[in-house]
Design a protein around this motif. Structure first.
Motif, mmCIF file in Angstrom:
data_model
loop_
_atom_site.group_PDB
_atom_site.id
_atom_site.type_symbol
_atom_site.label_atom_id
_atom_site.label_comp_id
_atom_site.label_asym_id
_atom_site.label_seq_id
_atom_site.Cartn_x
_atom_site.Cartn_y
_atom_site.Cartn_z
ATOM 1 N N ALA A 50 56.922 40.419 92.735
ATOM 2 C CA ALA A 50 55.863 40.786 93.677
ATOM 3 C C ALA A 50 55.731 39.743 94.772
ATOM 4 N N LYS A 51 55.762 38.460 94.407
ATOM 5 C CA LYS A 51 55.647 37.392 95.398
ATOM 6 C C LYS A 51 56.853 37.387 96.337
ATOM 7 N N ASP A 52 58.042 37.657 95.797
ATOM 8 C CA ASP A 52 59.235 37.730 96.637
ATOM 9 C C ASP A 52 59.116 38.851 97.658
ATOM 10 N N SER A 53 58.617 40.020 97.232
ATOM 11 C CA SER A 53 58.445 41.153 98.139
ATOM 12 C C SER A 53 57.443 40.822 99.233
ATOM 13 N N LEU A 54 56.354 40.140 98.850
ATOM 14 C CA LEU A 54 55.357 39.744 99.841
ATOM 15 C C LEU A 54 55.938 38.748 100.834
ATOM 16 N N ASN A 55 56.742 37.824 100.360
ATOM 17 C CA ASN A 55 57.349 36.836 101.254
ATOM 18 C C ASN A 55 58.307 37.493 102.246
ATOM 19 N N ALA A 187 68.880 43.859 99.107
ATOM 20 C CA ALA A 187 69.984 43.393 98.272
ATOM 21 C C ALA A 187 69.680 42.011 97.695
ATOM 22 N N ALA A 188 69.068 41.155 98.532
ATOM 23 C CA ALA A 188 68.724 39.804 98.077
ATOM 24 C C ALA A 188 67.670 39.852 96.972
ATOM 25 N N ASN A 193 66.249 39.368 91.114
ATOM 26 C CA ASN A 193 65.811 39.944 89.839
ATOM 27 C C ASN A 193 66.903 39.841 88.771
ATOM 28 N N THR A 194 68.164 40.066 89.201
ATOM 29 C CA THR A 194 69.281 39.948 88.264
ATOM 30 C C THR A 194 69.426 38.511 87.781
ATOM 31 N N ASN A 195 69.290 37.564 88.714
ATOM 32 C CA ASN A 195 69.398 36.145 88.344
ATOM 33 C C ASN A 195 68.289 35.735 87.388
ATOM 34 N N LEU A 196 67.079 36.287 87.612
ATOM 35 C CA LEU A 196 65.952 35.972 86.733
ATOM 36 C C LEU A 196 66.226 36.482 85.317
#
Length: 299
Positions: A50-55, A187-188, A193-196
């Motif tokens: 969620a934070k990544d999407s907001l950023n 894509a990023a 998410n895959t890396n997490l």
């Protein structure tokens, strides 16, 4: 004499029942702790995504503001009434393109907020970020409306906001670039998410003799003292990194082997294959629930 024997048997039965109950309680606690760890990791992944999407959205909105400021600068030094029709139309196309992008970001923010509300991770920090982004978008809408009014005052016809996106793609290079950046951002985000997920499934193991493990400070032993495992400043680089999802068997290349780290009994077996010991993980979820590190002493 018979009475004494009966009393002894009763005491033994009671003791066995007590041990069984205690073991059951301990197993239940381990399972509960494991479930809580899984839920905590899932919540952490949701909050991070969620934070990544907001950023990402915050960066897009900031770029949109820069575009608006650039158009403001051009229009502030131009006398629109004296400009050529081509120049007026070019300015109009830029304003319409930005209108489309702002509207798209507004819709993305609304969809993201609904997703957060439904996820149960919509904390005060995220609410504050969403509120800030809403105010920034509202401010951009006001400025665009002012620019639109200026163009209309100069007899420039402004199309409706539902201008076909395909037309804008061919007429406006900025829109093309923005769509390309958006795809890269998606894509990023998928890659993050895959890396997490991969990080959450990381595990580490080491195989060594008693001497080797002591030299790397992985175990500590002493006369009449209980062996300590990974309680000091041990050498982490001595471990081999693996994936819990695929690590099912480890060849120990020795005739003697002992698991020194904490892993539940029944979640693994040590077998002999061709005169050499092999560790086989029979229940990965249970095996790794207490520790992500596996220490095996051989020899």
């Amino acid at each position: 004499m018979k009475k004494i024997v009966l009393m002894s048997l009763a005491f033994i039965a009671f003791s066995s029942l007590s041990v069984s109950c205690n073991k059951g309680a301990e197993d239940k606690k381990v399972n509960t702790d494991s479930l809580e760890n899984v839920e905590l990791k899932g919540e952490l992944a949701s909050v991070t995504a969620a934070k990544d999407s907001l950023n990402l959205l915050m960066n897009d909105i900031a770029d949109g503001m820069n575009q608006i400021i650039d158009i403001q600068d051009v229009m502030s030094v131009s006398n629109l009434n004296s400009e050529t029709a081509d120049k007026k139309n070019a300015l109009r196309d830029q304003v319409v393109a930005i209108q489309m992008l702002v509207k798209d970001r507004q819709q993305r923010l609304e969809a993201l907020e609904k997703k957060l509300q439904a996820s149960g991770v919509y904390n005060d920090d995220l609410k504050k970020q969403v509120s800030t982004l809403k105010k920034q978008i509202d401010n951009q809408v006001k400025i665009i409306n002012q620019l639109t009014a200026e163009l209309q005052a100069a007899n420039v016809k402004i199309g409706k906001l539902n201008v076909r996106v395909d037309s804008l793609r061919t007429e406006n290079t900025q829109v093309k670039n923005d769509l390309s950046v958006e795809k890269q951002n998606v894509a990023a985000e998928k890659e993050r998410n895959t890396n997490l997920t991969n990080t959450m499934n990381e595990c580490f193991y080491v195989i060594g003799s008693k001497k080797e493990l002591k030299e790397q400070k992985i175990i500590e032993t002493g006369f009449l003292r209980k062996t300590k495992v990974m309680e000091g400043d041990y050498t982490k680089s001595y471990f081999t990194k693996a994936d819990k999802r695929t690590l099912t068997q480890i060849n120990l290349h020795n005739k003697k082997a002992q698991v020194m780290s904490k892993h539940p009994a029944g979640s693994y077996v040590i077998e002999e294959v061709g005169g050499q010991k092999v560790l086989r993980i029979t229940n990965p979820a249970r095996f790794w629930e207490l520790s992500n590190y596996l220490v095996i002493k051989v020899g």
